[in-house]
Design an enzyme around this catalytic site. Sequence first.
Site, short mmCIF file in Angstrom:
data_model
loop_
_atom_site.label_atom_id
_atom_site.label_comp_id
_atom_site.label_asym_id
_atom_site.label_seq_id
_atom_site.Cartn_x
_atom_site.Cartn_y
_atom_site.Cartn_z
N HIS A 161 -3.62 -4.61 -0.47
CA HIS A 161 -3.29 -5.31 0.90
C HIS A 161 -3.52 -6.56 0.70
O HIS A 161 -4.58 -7.29 0.82
CB HIS A 161 -4.23 -4.68 1.86
CG HIS A 161 -3.97 -3.52 2.37
ND1 HIS A 161 -3.27 -3.15 3.29
CD2 HIS A 161 -4.62 -2.27 1.84
CE1 HIS A 161 -3.16 -1.89 3.58
NE2 HIS A 161 -4.07 -1.29 2.55
N CYS A 170 0.78 -1.17 0.10
CA CYS A 170 -0.11 -0.01 0.00
C CYS A 170 0.87 1.26 0.07
O CYS A 170 1.64 1.55 -0.96
CB CYS A 170 -1.02 -0.09 1.11
SG CYS A 170 -2.14 1.20 0.98
N GLU A 189 -2.53 -8.82 2.86
CA GLU A 189 -3.04 -9.50 4.10
C GLU A 189 -4.58 -9.36 4.34
O GLU A 189 -5.02 -9.99 5.13
CB GLU A 189 -2.36 -8.78 5.12
CG GLU A 189 -2.68 -7.36 5.57
CD GLU A 189 -2.27 -6.43 4.81
OE1 GLU A 189 -2.39 -5.10 5.02
OE2 GLU A 189 -1.80 -6.61 3.67
#
Length: 205
Positions: A184, A79, A186
């Site tokens: 992202h 990001c 994750e």
Amino acid sequence: MIAVIDYGAGNLQSVVKALKYIDCDCIVTSEKEKILNCEAALLPGVGSFGDSIDCMNRTGASSAVNEFVKTGKPFLGICLGLQLLFPGSEESPGAEGLGILKGSITRIPDANGSLKIPHMGWNSLDIRIHDGLYKGIEGSPYVYFVHSYFLHADDENIVSARTQYGTVIDASVQSGNVFATQFHPEKSGKTGLRILQNFVDMTKR
């Protein structure tokens, strides 16, 4: 061991949680020696470009990242961690980024006022380099974005995936041992975990 670089600008726990989920040993640290001793390093990022680069300069994370990249070991920015790798951003005029890669960071255009900014939510990827982070990932997978500014890389050959949101967005890059995603991983479900696993696997080559 992967170093998750802590420069005092943002919540790192979602990244750490995802790495632990795939059984990856990681350490959250701001200490240069610990970062340099790891097999790979990851630079997360949330917030503004200017504030974050100020934090990085103040904590010594800027020099740690530059030195780590020179080792040739795998490095991943996420990001804002992608944007910080470039010389600067329209978000924070005058603030100097790391300048490891070349390109421009500008605000997502919204000419008629109909586009919601920040770009927040799931969007599909047009994968251009089916290796590195995207090894074994087929089709046009959906990943999770949260950003108001976007990258246009000077060298399109380093762009590993793109997406569309009011304009063409360079969603990820890879250049040598340097990898970065605007989205992202994750927070991107199974696809994101596979991307992180691919990054971790680079330390085993």
